[in-house]
Write a protein that holds these residues in place. Structure first.
Motif, PDB file in Angstrom:
ATOM      1  N   PHE A   1      52.924  33.088  30.371  1.00 48.74           N
ATOM      2  CA  PHE A   1      51.598  32.694  30.859  1.00 48.74           C
ATOM      3  C   PHE A   1      51.508  32.787  32.376  1.00 48.74           C
ATOM      4  O   PHE A   1      50.550  33.341  32.927  1.00 48.74           O
ATOM      5  N   TRP A   2      52.512  32.270  33.074  1.00 49.56           N
ATOM      6  CA  TRP A   2      52.470  32.279  34.538  1.00 49.56           C
ATOM      7  C   TRP A   2      52.841  33.636  35.113  1.00 49.56           C
ATOM      8  O   TRP A   2      52.398  33.993  36.214  1.00 49.56           O
ATOM      9  N   LEU A   3      53.633  34.411  34.391  1.00 53.99           N
ATOM     10  CA  LEU A   3      53.938  35.773  34.840  1.00 53.99           C
ATOM     11  C   LEU A   3      52.714  36.676  34.775  1.00 53.99           C
ATOM     12  O   LEU A   3      52.577  37.614  35.560  1.00 53.99           O
ATOM     13  N   GLY A   4      51.827  36.407  33.827  1.00 54.85           N
ATOM     14  CA  GLY A   4      50.737  37.326  33.502  1.00 54.85           C
ATOM     15  C   GLY A   4      49.973  37.931  34.662  1.00 54.85           C
ATOM     16  O   GLY A   4      49.899  39.153  34.799  1.00 54.85           O
ATOM     17  N   PRO A   5      49.375  37.111  35.549  1.00 52.51           N
ATOM     18  CA  PRO A   5      48.522  37.682  36.598  1.00 52.51           C
ATOM     19  C   PRO A   5      49.270  38.346  37.756  1.00 52.51           C
ATOM     20  O   PRO A   5      48.632  38.962  38.613  1.00 52.51           O
ATOM     21  N   VAL A   6      50.598  38.216  37.812  1.00 55.30           N
ATOM     22  CA  VAL A   6      51.324  38.637  39.009  1.00 55.30           C
ATOM     23  C   VAL A   6      51.163  40.131  39.273  1.00 55.30           C
ATOM     24  O   VAL A   6      50.809  40.555  40.385  1.00 55.30           O
ATOM     25  N   PHE A   7      51.423  40.958  38.274  1.00 52.79           N
ATOM     26  CA  PHE A   7      51.373  42.403  38.493  1.00 52.79           C
ATOM     27  C   PHE A   7      49.955  42.895  38.783  1.00 52.79           C
ATOM     28  O   PHE A   7      49.732  43.588  39.796  1.00 52.79           O
ATOM     29  N   PRO A   8      48.945  42.580  37.948  1.00 53.50           N
ATOM     30  CA  PRO A   8      47.607  43.112  38.243  1.00 53.50           C
ATOM     31  C   PRO A   8      47.017  42.588  39.537  1.00 53.50           C
ATOM     32  O   PRO A   8      46.284  43.317  40.216  1.00 53.50           O
ATOM     33  N   THR A   9      47.331  41.360  39.906  1.00 56.71           N
ATOM     34  CA  THR A   9      46.814  40.837  41.165  1.00 56.71           C
ATOM     35  C   THR A   9      47.434  41.566  42.349  1.00 56.71           C
ATOM     36  O   THR A   9      46.757  41.836  43.354  1.00 56.71           O
ATOM     37  N   THR A  10      48.714  41.911  42.235  1.00 60.27           N
ATOM     38  CA  THR A  10      49.347  42.705  43.291  1.00 60.27           C
ATOM     39  C   THR A  10      48.669  44.060  43.417  1.00 60.27           C
ATOM     40  O   THR A  10      48.438  44.554  44.534  1.00 60.27           O
ATOM     41  N   MET A  11      48.338  44.692  42.292  1.00 57.41           N
ATOM     42  CA  MET A  11      47.641  45.980  42.329  1.00 57.41           C
ATOM     43  C   MET A  11      46.252  45.832  42.954  1.00 57.41           C
ATOM     44  O   MET A  11      45.792  46.704  43.698  1.00 57.41           O
ATOM     45  N   ALA A  12      45.581  44.736  42.638  1.00 55.12           N
ATOM     46  CA  ALA A  12      44.227  44.541  43.156  1.00 55.12           C
ATOM     47  C   ALA A  12      44.210  44.374  44.667  1.00 55.12           C
ATOM     48  O   ALA A  12      43.235  44.743  45.334  1.00 55.12           O
ATOM     49  N   ILE A  13      45.288  43.803  45.235  1.00 55.43           N
ATOM     50  CA  ILE A  13      45.318  43.602  46.683  1.00 55.43           C
ATOM     51  C   ILE A  13      46.052  44.739  47.388  1.00 55.43           C
ATOM     52  O   ILE A  13      46.307  44.644  48.595  1.00 55.43           O
ATOM     53  N   ALA A  14      46.363  45.809  46.681  1.00 52.47           N
ATOM     54  CA  ALA A  14      47.055  46.944  47.296  1.00 52.47           C
ATOM     55  C   ALA A  14      46.325  47.480  48.532  1.00 52.47           C
ATOM     56  O   ALA A  14      46.982  47.884  49.498  1.00 52.47           O
ATOM     57  N   PRO A  15      44.968  47.508  48.556  1.00 48.54           N
ATOM     58  CA  PRO A  15      44.304  47.953  49.788  1.00 48.54           C
ATOM     59  C   PRO A  15      44.629  47.112  51.013  1.00 48.54           C
ATOM     60  O   PRO A  15      44.505  47.581  52.136  1.00 48.54           O
ATOM     61  N   ALA A  16      45.066  45.854  50.804  1.00 50.33           N
ATOM     62  CA  ALA A  16      45.493  45.035  51.944  1.00 50.33           C
ATOM     63  C   ALA A  16      46.906  45.383  52.390  1.00 50.33           C
ATOM     64  O   ALA A  16      47.320  45.011  53.490  1.00 50.33           O
ATOM     65  N   LEU A  17      47.648  46.099  51.536  1.00 48.48           N
ATOM     66  CA  LEU A  17      48.993  46.539  51.896  1.00 48.48           C
ATOM     67  C   LEU A  17      48.964  47.892  52.596  1.00 48.48           C
ATOM     68  O   LEU A  17      49.727  48.135  53.524  1.00 48.48           O
ATOM     69  N   ALA A  18      48.084  48.782  52.117  1.00 46.81           N
ATOM     70  CA  ALA A  18      47.955  50.117  52.710  1.00 46.81           C
ATOM     71  C   ALA A  18      46.513  50.550  52.558  1.00 46.81           C
ATOM     72  O   ALA A  18      46.149  51.199  51.581  1.00 46.81           O
ATOM     73  N   PRO A  19      45.653  50.176  53.498  1.00 45.69           N
ATOM     74  CA  PRO A  19      44.220  50.438  53.353  1.00 45.69           C
ATOM     75  C   PRO A  19      43.875  51.908  53.515  1.00 45.69           C
ATOM     76  O   PRO A  19      44.690  52.735  53.936  1.00 45.69           O
TER      77      PRO A  19
END
Length: 402
Positions: free
Chosen positions: A308-326
């Motif tokens: 349950f707690w692992l669930g959002p980790v991967f997609p949320t990281t993908m969603a904020i990818a523009p903040a890593l390399a815009p």
């Protein structure tokens, strides 16, 4: 464009169905491992070579997905990935020699990696990407949830190779669906992109991308280690029967799926940033892993909470990818994050198996806790290198996206 427009909605539906298939292929892995070990007369450490072979293909896909999108378009890139997945599945269904199986896993990893990287980039370029990506990866959890009982049921009357035949055939209508519903052009309007190596080099020079890739490598290592060895742990250490163990592992994947459907909308209602959602999830993962180790009688509940707690980790990281390399580096950064992450999905399950061979399967629980703590330690410096702290987008953004 309206969400009711079937032409706009169809590619997203096929994307979700593709991630169900990807989840199925991941979910059946742990249940098939004992049959493969017996069939090929291998130990747990040797079978881990297939994890590395798969990850090599997946990493290659992550490094080349951005170039495929720019030069061929989303539709052709997805066709290439689907064709590789189908070919690998059909070859595996023939029960090749182990050396050949290792080579086939490279092809399977490449096909899966292209499908996942291209679809992540496709949805990340749309409005409401946080919602779309969380739902996309939630459907991965749906497939992973179905996978263990499906494989357990099939192994009751057929060989393990038949499971991969079913997966290969299931990919055929998905490839056809993308051919019918997607445009020939790439979704991102990026004129005159540099060569693939230039894109990869530029994205790889950003500390946030490197930290994000390391973070996801540990995350995927934890997710797949528990998914692959959880079945064997429950049978050998907790004394569960095969059927009950299969359903317990499904509970882990069910938790993963529910977390992706539930936690992101809850964070949006609370006005949390993606960073705050991630921190809450990582703390939850750590506590659940500690529960699994310190109170082993609660293994069923602990595995469900861990998922349950692992669930959002991967997609949320993908969603904020523009903040890593815009900017125009975002698709390539997404491919790198996705590709490098699978290295953890090979290395850490391999280590878990090697440690279990030496000391016993009870070591899975403290191993999972160590990875959970490592995730927290890597995430904090990653946050400091981000360019923005994006708010979690609510579910109604899906209307704008489609």
């Amino acid at each position: 464009m309206s969400a009711s427009h079937p032409r706009a909605l169809a590619p997203i539906v096929f994307a979700y169905a593709t991630f169900v298939l990807a989840g199925l292929s991941a979910g059946v892995g742990g249940v098939l491992l004992p049959a493969q070990l017996l069939d090929y007369h291998l130990d747990k450490a040797t079978i881990g070579v297939t994890f590395f072979a798969f990850s090599a293909g997946f990493l290659l896909a992550g490094a080349t997905a951005g170039a495929l999108i720019h030069r061929l378009g989303t539709r052709a890139a997805l066709t290439a990935g689907g064709a590789a997945f189908i070919a690998a599945g059909l070859c595996t269904a023939t029960r090749p020699a182990f050396a050949v199986l290792v080579g086939v896993q490279v092809v399977a990893g490449y096909g899966t990696g292209v499908l996942e990287s291209v679809l992540n980039a496709y949805l990340a370029a749309l409005p409401g990407s946080t919602t779309l990506l969380n739902w996309l990866h939630a459907f991965f959890g749906v497939g992973a949830l179905i996978g263990p009982p499906l494989a357990t049921w099939m192994l009751g009357f057929t060989a393990w190779t038949s499971v991969w035949l079913v997966l290969a055939l299931a990919c055929v209508p998905l490839v056809a669906g993308f051919q019918l519903t997607l445009r020939t052009t790439a979704p991102a309007d990026i004129p005159d992109p540099p060569p693939a190596r230039g894109l990869v080099r530029a994205a790889g020079r950003r500390p946030a991308v490197l930290l994000g890739a390391l973070f996801l490598a540990v995350y995927v290592g934890l997710e797949i280690s528990v998914g692959n060895w959880g079945f064997s742990y429950l049978v050998a250490e907790r004394g569960q029967g095969d059927l009950l163990a299969g359903y317990t592992v499904s509970g882990y994947w069910l938790g993963l799926t529910l977390g992706r459907f539930v936690l992101s909308p809850a964070a949006a209602r609370l006005g949390w940033t993606a960073n705050r959602l991630m921190t809450a999830c990582l703390i939850g993962v750590t506590l659940a892993a500690a529960l699994l180790w310190l109170v082993p009688a609660t293994a069923v509940a602990a595995l469900a909470l861990l998922g349950f707690w692992l669930g959002p980790v991967f997609p949320t990281t993908m969603a904020i990818a523009p903040a890593l390399a815009p900017g125009d580096l975002a698709p390539t950064a997404i491919g790198l994050l996705n590709g490098v992450s699978v290295l953890g999905g090979a290395l850490f399950p391999f280590l878990a198996g090697a440690i279990a061979d030496r000391s016993g399967l009870w070591t899975l629980a403290p191993f999972a806790l160590a990875l959970a703590v490592a995730e927290l330690l890597i995430w904090w410096p990653t946050v400091r290198h981000m360019t923005t702290a994006a708010p979690v987008q609510p579910a109604q953004d899906l209307n704008a996206a489609t």
